[in-house]
Design an enzyme around this catalytic site. Structure first.
Site, PDB file in Angstrom:
ATOM      1  N   GLY A 280       0.758  -1.333  -0.264  1.00  0.00           N
ATOM      2  CA  GLY A 280       0.456  -0.323   0.031  1.00  0.00           C
ATOM      3  C   GLY A 280       0.630   1.215  -0.063  1.00  0.00           C
ATOM      4  O   GLY A 280       1.703   1.250  -0.143  1.00  0.00           O
ATOM      5  N   TYR A 306       0.019  -8.517  -7.399  1.00  0.00           N
ATOM      6  CA  TYR A 306       0.336  -7.012  -7.943  1.00  0.00           C
ATOM      7  C   TYR A 306       1.553  -6.292  -7.353  1.00  0.00           C
ATOM      8  O   TYR A 306       2.338  -5.801  -7.568  1.00  0.00           O
ATOM      9  CB  TYR A 306      -0.518  -6.316  -9.201  1.00  0.00           C
ATOM     10  CG  TYR A 306       0.019  -5.627 -10.127  1.00  0.00           C
ATOM     11  CD1 TYR A 306       0.382  -5.711 -10.584  1.00  0.00           C
ATOM     12  CD2 TYR A 306      -0.160  -4.339  -9.799  1.00  0.00           C
ATOM     13  CE1 TYR A 306       1.197  -4.955 -12.178  1.00  0.00           C
ATOM     14  CE2 TYR A 306       0.081  -2.653 -10.541  1.00  0.00           C
ATOM     15  CZ  TYR A 306       0.728  -3.291 -10.949  1.00  0.00           C
ATOM     16  OH  TYR A 306       1.132  -2.186 -12.414  1.00  0.00           O
ATOM     17  N   ILE A 395      -0.566   1.549  12.194  1.00  0.00           N
ATOM     18  CA  ILE A 395      -1.120   2.064  11.452  1.00  0.00           C
ATOM     19  C   ILE A 395      -2.122   2.516  11.638  1.00  0.00           C
ATOM     20  O   ILE A 395      -3.301   2.083  11.455  1.00  0.00           O
ATOM     21  CB  ILE A 395      -0.052   2.414  10.389  1.00  0.00           C
ATOM     22  CG1 ILE A 395       0.592   2.872  10.461  1.00  0.00           C
ATOM     23  CG2 ILE A 395      -0.931   4.157   9.431  1.00  0.00           C
ATOM     24  CD1 ILE A 395       1.321   2.982   8.881  1.00  0.00           C
ATOM     25  N   LYS A 399      -9.827   9.348  11.723  1.00  0.00           N
ATOM     26  CA  LYS A 399     -11.446   8.742  11.488  1.00  0.00           C
ATOM     27  C   LYS A 399     -11.907   7.251  12.812  1.00  0.00           C
ATOM     28  O   LYS A 399     -12.805   7.497  13.100  1.00  0.00           O
ATOM     29  CB  LYS A 399     -11.424   7.861  10.047  1.00  0.00           C
ATOM     30  CG  LYS A 399     -10.969   8.936   9.083  1.00  0.00           C
ATOM     31  CD  LYS A 399     -11.440   8.273   7.582  1.00  0.00           C
ATOM     32  CE  LYS A 399     -11.766   9.340   6.426  1.00  0.00           C
ATOM     33  NZ  LYS A 399     -10.360   9.953   6.387  1.00  0.00           N
ATOM     34  N   LYS A 411     -11.453   0.743  13.398  1.00  0.00           N
ATOM     35  CA  LYS A 411      -9.640   1.554  13.476  1.00  0.00           C
ATOM     36  C   LYS A 411      -9.828   1.515  14.893  1.00  0.00           C
ATOM     37  O   LYS A 411      -8.777   1.396  15.415  1.00  0.00           O
ATOM     38  CB  LYS A 411      -9.183   2.108  13.151  1.00  0.00           C
ATOM     39  CG  LYS A 411      -9.953   2.123  10.922  1.00  0.00           C
ATOM     40  CD  LYS A 411      -8.186   1.080  10.525  1.00  0.00           C
ATOM     41  CE  LYS A 411      -6.973   1.901  10.904  1.00  0.00           C
ATOM     42  NZ  LYS A 411      -5.191   0.779  10.950  1.00  0.00           N
ATOM     43  N   SER A 441      -2.100   8.976  -1.460  1.00  0.00           N
ATOM     44  CA  SER A 441      -1.949   7.693  -1.582  1.00  0.00           C
ATOM     45  C   SER A 441      -3.600   7.096  -2.242  1.00  0.00           C
ATOM     46  O   SER A 441      -4.077   7.680  -2.839  1.00  0.00           O
ATOM     47  CB  SER A 441      -2.191   7.321  -0.229  1.00  0.00           C
ATOM     48  OG  SER A 441      -3.789   7.802   0.705  1.00  0.00           O
ATOM     49  N   ARG A 529     -21.079  11.818   1.658  1.00  0.00           N
ATOM     50  CA  ARG A 529     -21.641  10.330   1.564  1.00  0.00           C
ATOM     51  C   ARG A 529     -21.721  10.248   3.410  1.00  0.00           C
ATOM     52  O   ARG A 529     -21.408  10.403   3.704  1.00  0.00           O
ATOM     53  CB  ARG A 529     -20.493   9.996   1.656  1.00  0.00           C
ATOM     54  CG  ARG A 529     -19.840  10.491  -0.346  1.00  0.00           C
ATOM     55  CD  ARG A 529     -18.248  10.352  -0.670  1.00  0.00           C
ATOM     56  NE  ARG A 529     -17.866  10.596  -0.236  1.00  0.00           N
ATOM     57  CZ  ARG A 529     -16.178  10.515  -0.387  1.00  0.00           C
ATOM     58  NH1 ARG A 529     -15.794   9.482  -1.575  1.00  0.00           N
ATOM     59  NH2 ARG A 529     -15.080  10.776   0.440  1.00  0.00           N
ATOM     60  N   GLU A 532     -19.758  10.048   6.952  1.00  0.00           N
ATOM     61  CA  GLU A 532     -18.598  11.036   6.347  1.00  0.00           C
ATOM     62  C   GLU A 532     -18.984  12.526   7.346  1.00  0.00           C
ATOM     63  O   GLU A 532     -20.080  12.751   7.134  1.00  0.00           O
ATOM     64  CB  GLU A 532     -18.703  11.389   4.897  1.00  0.00           C
ATOM     65  CG  GLU A 532     -17.459  12.563   4.598  1.00  0.00           C
ATOM     66  CD  GLU A 532     -17.287  12.622   2.933  1.00  0.00           C
ATOM     67  OE1 GLU A 532     -16.226  12.789   2.858  1.00  0.00           O
ATOM     68  OE2 GLU A 532     -18.590  12.800   2.189  1.00  0.00           O
TER      69      GLU A 532
END
Length: 600
Positions: A280, A306, A395, A399, A411, A441, A529, A532
């Site tokens: 990432g 990938y 990490i 939020k 989280k 990111s 959204r 949010e």
């Protein structure tokens, strides 16, 4: 010495000879008596020999005259002083009768003036030649302090020629720096560029300064290309040795992070470090940063084939001497993690694997957020402790503070799970690190806006007042490492994210960076959204922070670990393939008291 150095030495000795005779003439008011003329002739060969030795010993002829500056002139002065001392020593040893000793003091001064003037003239001619070679004119934007650094960086460049400076300080108008005049303030950028025929401006002010944003607004309307100098980490790249186009990171960035290099080297050097989510944005940058500290073995783990392949190719090329191990594995599979950790026994673990996209996790994928963010964190933390890791760094996100969405609540629960594992396994230091949005990111707003601008718009913003904290990917990775170095088990670190940025201002900056205006690329508002918030927070209402030795890191005082971590993990494991969304939210509300869901 090369042949060119012998030619320069010969030129210098001619000037030294002239200074020697000029010192005699000045000593006797331009009327040199015959007996002293004979004395000057006798001592001339010794003077030339002494100066040749002094200048060579001072390594003056390794200099390139077209790039001459104060350091080179200081080196020249050492050579002249050494030549003068040797000359005086020879004259005194030979006991020449009635030798005027004031000549021995006057001649080195004259020699330094003549030799320095020759070099200054050479550089002036080289710069004049540069103008005739057609180097395009360039305006520098920034206070004189910053413009001086830019002029030094541009010294000898064939790409650009500085013709003027625009300072944000009105008091500096009318002054000049290295023969480059201050022609006005930043607001005068279009007028000045038109007057001097420049189509580009180099912004010398530091990243994140108001001057950079003012220059962007002034340049976009006039079609002027904005440039900046490479960041310190880019000077190592051969492709980044000169000015480059200004980027969003330069407008929103801050002064570079100050790292405890010695401490991080001791933490990583020769050690085995494992990174989950290594493919990432943050995970891959962590791998790059860790590799620079001489890690013994770097174990990279990611669920994406990938992503891990790309990382492997990059690190093999950049650090061929480093032992890298690359796994396609899922942090949700406990036994697979156990096998990997048991094989490599990492000393430090960075847990970056997570689902982080708020709208995707808010509808249809809630259970996936729980399994990766909570269960995956539990697995990684537990296995790290069992394998004897010294440090485990998770990490987290802003939020997780007063969460209004499933991703943020998951989280926050992951933070509490890490604290629970820390209490169970005291042999490992467990730390969590919260920060906000990272520029560029995957899944962030910047790539989306960039694509929308490239298509000609519209650029979609959810709300005109929505704000977010931003930092660059390298800055985030460096602060994560720093927090991992200094943290004590169970702590949650909060990063200094600077000032929040309005998303609509971000969109406007990206439009201007593309050379367009809002008339060319319109901005539309789509509404908030699901899940949010208008304003992200770094601390919950019932939390306080404590300072740390690092100015950009603070420790959050939180409510502590989850009461029954095994029960939490059991519920996630047994929740089934498609639990009801309402059940998930009720369960999160029961385990994360500050969670207040905001539905579609």
């Amino acid at each position: 010495m090369p042949r060119s150095a012998f030619a320069l030495l010969a030129l210098d000795l001619v000037l030294v000879l002239f200074a020697w005779w000029a010192a005699f003439w000045l000593r006797f008011n331009l009327d040199l008596p015959a007996e002293f003329e004979e004395l000057a002739l006798m001592s001339t060969p010794w003077c030339l020999l002494a100066y040749a030795v002094g200048l060579v010993m001072a390594r003056v002829y390794r200099q390139v005259w077209r790039f001459i500056g104060l350091p080179e002139l200081r080196q020249l002065a050492k050579g002249v002083v050494l030549g003068g001392l040797l000359t005086a020593a020879v004259v005194l040893m030979l006991r020449m009768p009635s030798f005027p000793r004031s000549v021995l003091l006057l001649q080195p001064v004259l020699a330094l003036v003549l030799l320095g003037a020759a070099r200054a003239a050479w550089r002036t001619l080289a710069e004049r030649q540069l103008l005739h070679d057609g180097a395009p004119p360039l305006v520098i934007v920034g206070a004189l302090q910053h413009a001086a650094d830019a002029l030094r960086a541009l010294r000898g460049s064939h790409q650009w020629h500085a013709v003027g400076i625009l300072s944000p300080l009105a008091l500096e108008a009318g002054r000049s720096l290295q023969d480059v005049p201050v022609l006005g303030t930043i607001a005068d950028l279009p007028r000045v560029c038109e007057a001097v025929g420049a189509r580009a401006a180099l912004v010398a002010s530091p990243p994140g300064s108001n001057e950079r944003r003012e220059a962007l607004l002034a340049a976009a309307d006039a079609g002027i290309t904005l440039l900046t100098l490479p960041r310190p980490d880019q000077w190592l790249n051969a492709e980044s040795t000169g000015p480059r186009k200004i980027e969003l990171e330069d407008l929103l960035g801050r002064p570079p992070v100050q790292l405890d290099v010695a401490g991080l080297s001791q933490l990583f050097s020769g050690q085995t470090v494992l990174v989950t989510g290594a493919g990432g944005s943050i995970g891959s940058e962590l791998c790059r940063q860790i590799a620079r500290f001489g890690v013994g073995k770097l174990v990279c783990l990611d669920v994406s084939e990938y992503a891990i392949y790309q990382l492997e190719q990059e690190l093999r090329e950049a650090h061929p001497q480093m032992q890298g191990v690359y796994y396609t594995a899922n942090v949700r599979e406990l036994e697979r993690l156990r096998a990997i950790f048991a094989q490599h026994a990492p000393a430090v673990v960075f847990h970056a694997a997570a689902y982080k996209h708020v709208p995707l996790m808010e509808q249809h994928n809630e259970v996936e957020a729980l399994r990766t963010n909570i269960l995956g964190t539990w697995n990684a933390a537990l296995v790290a402790g069992e394998a004897g890791a010294r440090r485990f760094v998770m990490i987290s996100t802003d939020k997780a503070v007063n969460p209004t969405n499933v991703m943020g609540a998951s989280k926050r629960l992951a933070e509490m799970v890490v604290q629970s594992v820390a209490a169970r396994l005291p042999g490992t230091e467990y730390v969590s690190v919260r920060f906000g949005n990272v520029l560029g990111s995957s899944g962030s707003v910047v790539p989306l806006f960039t694509a929308q601008v490239a298509r000609g718009g519209p650029v979609t913003v959810t709300h005109p007042d929505i704000v977010r904290y931003f930092m660059t990917i390298p800055e985030a990775a460096q602060l994560v490492m720093q927090a991992g170095l200094m943290g004590r088990s169970g702590q949650i670190f909060v990063l200094d994210m600077g000032e929040p940025v309005k998303i609509v201002e971000l969109a406007r900056m990206l439009i201007r960076l593309s050379g367009k205006t809002e008339q060319d690329v319109p901005i539309t508002y789509t509404g908030l959204r699901p899940g949010e918030k208008l304003f992200e927070e770094l601390l919950a209402n019932d939390e306080t922070t404590e300072p740390t030795p690092h100015p950009k890191l603070r420790v959050a005082k939180t409510g502590g670990p989850v009461r029954d971590a095994p029960a939490v993990i059991a519920w996630v494991e047994q929740s089934g393939a498609d639990p009801a969304a309402a059940d998930i939210r009720d369960w999160l509300r029961a385990n994360v008291p500050e969670y207040q869901p905001r539905g579609p």
